[in-house]
Design an enzyme around this catalytic site. Structure first.
Site, PDB file in Angstrom:
ATOM      1  N   PHE A  13     111.496 106.289 -35.872  1.00  0.00           N
ATOM      2  CA  PHE A  13     112.764 106.133 -35.156  1.00  0.00           C
ATOM      3  C   PHE A  13     113.875 106.987 -35.801  1.00  0.00           C
ATOM      4  O   PHE A  13     114.363 107.959 -35.206  1.00  0.00           O
ATOM      5  CB  PHE A  13     113.100 104.628 -35.136  1.00  0.00           C
ATOM      6  CG  PHE A  13     114.533 104.288 -34.863  1.00  0.00           C
ATOM      7  CD1 PHE A  13     115.230 104.869 -33.811  1.00  0.00           C
ATOM      8  CD2 PHE A  13     115.205 103.347 -35.658  1.00  0.00           C
ATOM      9  CE1 PHE A  13     116.563 104.550 -33.568  1.00  0.00           C
ATOM     10  CE2 PHE A  13     116.519 103.003 -35.421  1.00  0.00           C
ATOM     11  CZ  PHE A  13     117.199 103.614 -34.384  1.00  0.00           C
ATOM     12  N   THR A  37     103.675 103.710 -37.768  1.00  0.00           N
ATOM     13  CA  THR A  37     104.611 103.113 -36.800  1.00  0.00           C
ATOM     14  C   THR A  37     105.345 104.190 -35.998  1.00  0.00           C
ATOM     15  O   THR A  37     105.958 103.888 -34.990  1.00  0.00           O
ATOM     16  CB  THR A  37     105.672 102.231 -37.508  1.00  0.00           C
ATOM     17  OG1 THR A  37     106.274 103.015 -38.548  1.00  0.00           O
ATOM     18  CG2 THR A  37     105.052 100.996 -38.084  1.00  0.00           C
ATOM     19  N   VAL A  59     101.903 109.419 -47.486  1.00  0.00           N
ATOM     20  CA  VAL A  59     102.669 109.698 -48.715  1.00  0.00           C
ATOM     21  C   VAL A  59     102.146 108.969 -49.947  1.00  0.00           C
ATOM     22  O   VAL A  59     102.618 109.225 -51.060  1.00  0.00           O
ATOM     23  CB  VAL A  59     104.183 109.393 -48.548  1.00  0.00           C
ATOM     24  CG1 VAL A  59     104.820 110.304 -47.532  1.00  0.00           C
ATOM     25  CG2 VAL A  59     104.428 107.921 -48.225  1.00  0.00           C
ATOM     26  N   ALA A 114     115.582 106.692 -48.426  1.00  0.00           N
ATOM     27  CA  ALA A 114     116.060 105.739 -47.420  1.00  0.00           C
ATOM     28  C   ALA A 114     115.800 104.345 -47.960  1.00  0.00           C
ATOM     29  O   ALA A 114     114.733 103.777 -47.752  1.00  0.00           O
ATOM     30  CB  ALA A 114     115.327 105.958 -46.096  1.00  0.00           C
ATOM     31  N   TYR A 145     108.370  94.399 -48.876  1.00  0.00           N
ATOM     32  CA  TYR A 145     109.326  95.422 -48.438  1.00  0.00           C
ATOM     33  C   TYR A 145     110.530  95.472 -49.386  1.00  0.00           C
ATOM     34  O   TYR A 145     110.859  96.523 -49.942  1.00  0.00           O
ATOM     35  CB  TYR A 145     109.781  95.093 -47.020  1.00  0.00           C
ATOM     36  CG  TYR A 145     110.723  96.101 -46.399  1.00  0.00           C
ATOM     37  CD1 TYR A 145     110.276  97.357 -45.996  1.00  0.00           C
ATOM     38  CD2 TYR A 145     112.068  95.792 -46.193  1.00  0.00           C
ATOM     39  CE1 TYR A 145     111.145  98.272 -45.405  1.00  0.00           C
ATOM     40  CE2 TYR A 145     112.935  96.702 -45.601  1.00  0.00           C
ATOM     41  CZ  TYR A 145     112.470  97.932 -45.208  1.00  0.00           C
ATOM     42  OH  TYR A 145     113.321  98.843 -44.630  1.00  0.00           O
ATOM     43  N   GLN A 162     115.272 110.673 -66.708  1.00  0.00           N
ATOM     44  CA  GLN A 162     114.213 111.259 -67.537  1.00  0.00           C
ATOM     45  C   GLN A 162     114.007 112.752 -67.263  1.00  0.00           C
ATOM     46  O   GLN A 162     113.724 113.516 -68.171  1.00  0.00           O
ATOM     47  CB  GLN A 162     112.911 110.513 -67.235  1.00  0.00           C
ATOM     48  CG  GLN A 162     112.023 110.306 -68.430  1.00  0.00           C
ATOM     49  CD  GLN A 162     110.847 109.375 -68.074  1.00  0.00           C
ATOM     50  OE1 GLN A 162     111.032 108.338 -67.438  1.00  0.00           O
ATOM     51  NE2 GLN A 162     109.661 109.751 -68.473  1.00  0.00           N
ATOM     52  N   HIS A 181     110.926 101.269 -31.920  1.00  0.00           N
ATOM     53  CA  HIS A 181     109.615 100.849 -31.425  1.00  0.00           C
ATOM     54  C   HIS A 181     109.799  99.613 -30.536  1.00  0.00           C
ATOM     55  O   HIS A 181     110.420  98.640 -30.967  1.00  0.00           O
ATOM     56  CB  HIS A 181     108.744 100.525 -32.641  1.00  0.00           C
ATOM     57  CG  HIS A 181     107.301 100.483 -32.344  1.00  0.00           C
ATOM     58  ND1 HIS A 181     106.746  99.497 -31.563  1.00  0.00           N
ATOM     59  CD2 HIS A 181     106.280 101.292 -32.699  1.00  0.00           C
ATOM     60  CE1 HIS A 181     105.454  99.701 -31.475  1.00  0.00           C
ATOM     61  NE2 HIS A 181     105.145 100.791 -32.144  1.00  0.00           N
TER      62      HIS A 181
HETATM   63  N1  LIG Z   1     116.096 101.298 -38.856  1.00  0.00           N
HETATM   64  C1  LIG Z   1     116.749 100.532 -39.701  1.00  0.00           C
HETATM   65  O1  LIG Z   1     117.561  99.710 -39.281  1.00  0.00           O
HETATM   66  C2  LIG Z   1     116.552 100.696 -41.182  1.00  0.00           C
HETATM   67  C3  LIG Z   1     117.305  99.875 -42.042  1.00  0.00           C
HETATM   68  C4  LIG Z   1     117.120 100.008 -43.407  1.00  0.00           C
HETATM   69  C5  LIG Z   1     116.247 100.945 -43.929  1.00  0.00           C
HETATM   70  N2  LIG Z   1     115.528 101.719 -43.074  1.00  0.00           N
HETATM   71  C6  LIG Z   1     114.582 102.655 -43.683  1.00  0.00           C
HETATM   72  O2  LIG Z   1     114.593 103.896 -43.008  1.00  0.00           O
HETATM   73  C7  LIG Z   1     113.280 104.440 -42.954  1.00  0.00           C
HETATM   74  C8  LIG Z   1     112.904 104.756 -41.524  1.00  0.00           C
HETATM   75  O3  LIG Z   1     112.942 103.557 -40.767  1.00  0.00           O
HETATM   76  P1  LIG Z   1     112.711 103.538 -39.180  1.00  0.00           P
HETATM   77  O4  LIG Z   1     113.568 102.471 -38.644  1.00  0.00           O
HETATM   78  O5  LIG Z   1     112.825 104.908 -38.649  1.00  0.00           O
HETATM   79  O6  LIG Z   1     111.216 102.986 -39.125  1.00  0.00           O
HETATM   80  P2  LIG Z   1     109.917 103.637 -38.439  1.00  0.00           P
HETATM   81  O7  LIG Z   1     108.812 102.645 -38.648  1.00  0.00           O
HETATM   82  O8  LIG Z   1     110.213 104.046 -37.048  1.00  0.00           O
HETATM   83  O9  LIG Z   1     109.674 104.925 -39.327  1.00  0.00           O
HETATM   84  C9  LIG Z   1     108.890 104.947 -40.479  1.00  0.00           C
HETATM   85  C10 LIG Z   1     107.972 106.152 -40.380  1.00  0.00           C
HETATM   86  O10 LIG Z   1     107.197 106.234 -41.579  1.00  0.00           O
HETATM   87  C11 LIG Z   1     105.853 106.517 -41.213  1.00  0.00           C
HETATM   88  N3  LIG Z   1     104.982 106.041 -42.287  1.00  0.00           N
HETATM   89  C12 LIG Z   1     104.708 104.755 -42.634  1.00  0.00           C
HETATM   90  N4  LIG Z   1     103.850 104.723 -43.667  1.00  0.00           N
HETATM   91  C13 LIG Z   1     103.588 106.032 -44.000  1.00  0.00           C
HETATM   92  C14 LIG Z   1     102.787 106.648 -44.974  1.00  0.00           C
HETATM   93  N5  LIG Z   1     102.053 105.926 -45.850  1.00  0.00           N
HETATM   94  N6  LIG Z   1     102.749 108.005 -45.019  1.00  0.00           N
HETATM   95  C15 LIG Z   1     103.462 108.763 -44.135  1.00  0.00           C
HETATM   96  N7  LIG Z   1     104.248 108.207 -43.176  1.00  0.00           N
HETATM   97  C16 LIG Z   1     104.302 106.870 -43.123  1.00  0.00           C
HETATM   98  C17 LIG Z   1     105.640 105.797 -39.908  1.00  0.00           C
HETATM   99  O11 LIG Z   1     104.532 106.257 -39.169  1.00  0.00           O
HETATM  100  C18 LIG Z   1     106.979 106.053 -39.217  1.00  0.00           C
HETATM  101  O12 LIG Z   1     106.963 107.258 -38.504  1.00  0.00           O
HETATM  102  C19 LIG Z   1     112.360 103.428 -43.623  1.00  0.00           C
HETATM  103  O13 LIG Z   1     112.112 103.808 -44.941  1.00  0.00           O
HETATM  104  C20 LIG Z   1     113.155 102.144 -43.578  1.00  0.00           C
HETATM  105  O14 LIG Z   1     112.811 101.301 -44.645  1.00  0.00           O
HETATM  106  C21 LIG Z   1     115.650 101.612 -41.715  1.00  0.00           C
END
Ligand SMILES: NC(=O)c1ccc[n+]([C@@H]2O[C@H](COP(=O)([O-])OP(=O)(O)OC[C@H]3O[C@@H](n4cnc5c(N)ncnc54)[C@H](O)[C@@H]3O)[C@@H](O)[C@H]2O)c1
Length: 315
Positions: A13, A37, A59, A114, A145, A162, A181
């Protein structure tokens, strides 16, 4: 200046919007994702751009590429997704951070994490400032998480102390917008999808718990501004919209804006669900000259239009 920028979680997203904005700014963008996701549909419109490249990679394994900047977004972000395989969630945050920091160390790239408001847990102070240490239950269902993200922050600051890395840490609060999603169980997407389908809207608890919602365009602007700050500024910095709204009021707004006939259905509150969550963004205003500009109704309208199209295409 044109830079080589890598975005992990770039097909998600937030990541897909970030890819788009950085391409628009003239950069060379490498999107790294394992599509857990995220989806190719989120980045399909970018695939024809010669400055965009999508790589399937997890990753939790090391990666060897040459880049100038790294935005580390890879991690399932909604409870339904991160609780699906909690051990893996912690691994993605922790091993993912180690691998991406290792890459930044080798290439000299600047790296942004993030992080999340979840590092504050169920906060005992309100609104949350960056110097608040949080109130996280380390053994609860959300800990994979919350603690994973806390450990990732620790790693970022240890790599700086470091190895002198140029790090930036953003604590992101609830963000919404097109490309969320539809099945992620987050409150905005839940309410909109239920309203558009004419189903009852499920409210967890009495609906008086408050949240603040930031529109995706604002959030992405904040991440880009944070990455551009001088080396001395690391954060952590809160990025979110400080305007609070109760969940009950949000449900009513969604019903009004969709014109749905949905009723409200009360459900039990999940474990460790915070009652209040609101960012103090004084630091972001001062250091990034950043403040959200998109109002809730304006953002909801754009998000409703997105889900409406998605549901029609699926019908
Ligand atoms: N949307 C929010 O409100 C929000 C709030 C706080 C923090 N975040 C952080 O921002 C980031 C993005 O969130 P989002 O809302 O876009 O969620 P999202 O689930 O849409 O995006 C996460 C992406 O990471 C990918 N991913 C997951 N595991 C992976 C792996 N092992 N290797 C490679 N790719 C992997 C998924 O396929 C997905 O495309 C996240 O780290 C989330 O913790 C989002």
């Amino acid at each position: 200046m044109n830079k080589k920028i890598m975005i992990t979680g770039g097909a998600g997203f937030l990541g897909s919007h970030l890819c788009e904005r950085l391409l628009d700014a003239g950069h060379d963008v490498l999107c790294v994702d394992n599509y857990f996701t995220g989806s190719k549909a989120n980045i399909r419109h970018l695939l024809g751009n010669p400055f965009f490249e999508a790589m399937r990679h997890d990753v939790t394994f090391p990666l060897y590429v040459e880049v100038d900047e790294i935005y580390n977004l890879a991690c399932p972000a909604s409870p339904v997704h991160y609780q699906y395989d909690p051990v893996r969630t912690t691994k993605v945050s922790v091993h993912g951070a180690i691998n991406m920091l290792g890459l930044a160390k080798r290439t000299g790239a600047r790296i942004l994490q993030a992080s999340t408001s979840e590092v504050y847990g169920d906060p005992a102070v309100h609104p949350q400032r960056e110097d608040y240490r949080g109130n996280v239950n380390p053994i609860g269902a959300r800990a994979c998480y919350d603690e994973g993200k806390r450990c990732a922050e620790t790693l970022f600051f240890d790599y700086r102390r470091q190895h002198g890395l140029e790090i930036k840490v953003a604590r992101i609060f609830n963000t919404f917008g097109p490309r969320m999603h539809p099945g992620d169980g987050r409150v905005v997407s839940n309410f909109i999808v239920q309203a558009l389908k004419g189903e009852p809207i499920s409210i967890y608890g009495d609906g008086n718990q408050t949240r603040s919602f930031c529109y995706v365009d604002d959030l992405i602007g904040g991440l880009i501004k944070l990455m551009a700050t001088p080396d001395g500024f690391t954060g952590p910095v809160n990025l979110g919209n400080p305007v609070e709204i109760s969940i009950g009021e949000l449900a009513k707004r969604v019903i009004d804006l969709t014109g749905a006939k949905s009723e409200l259905m009360v459900r039990p509150l999940p474990e460790d669900d915070p009652l209040q969550r609101c960012p103090d963004i004084t630091l972001a205003k001062a250091e990034l000259d950043w403040t959200p500009a998109v109002g809730l109704d304006q953002g909801l309208k754009a998000t409703i239009a997105y889900f409406d199209e998605l549901l029609r295409a699926d019908a």
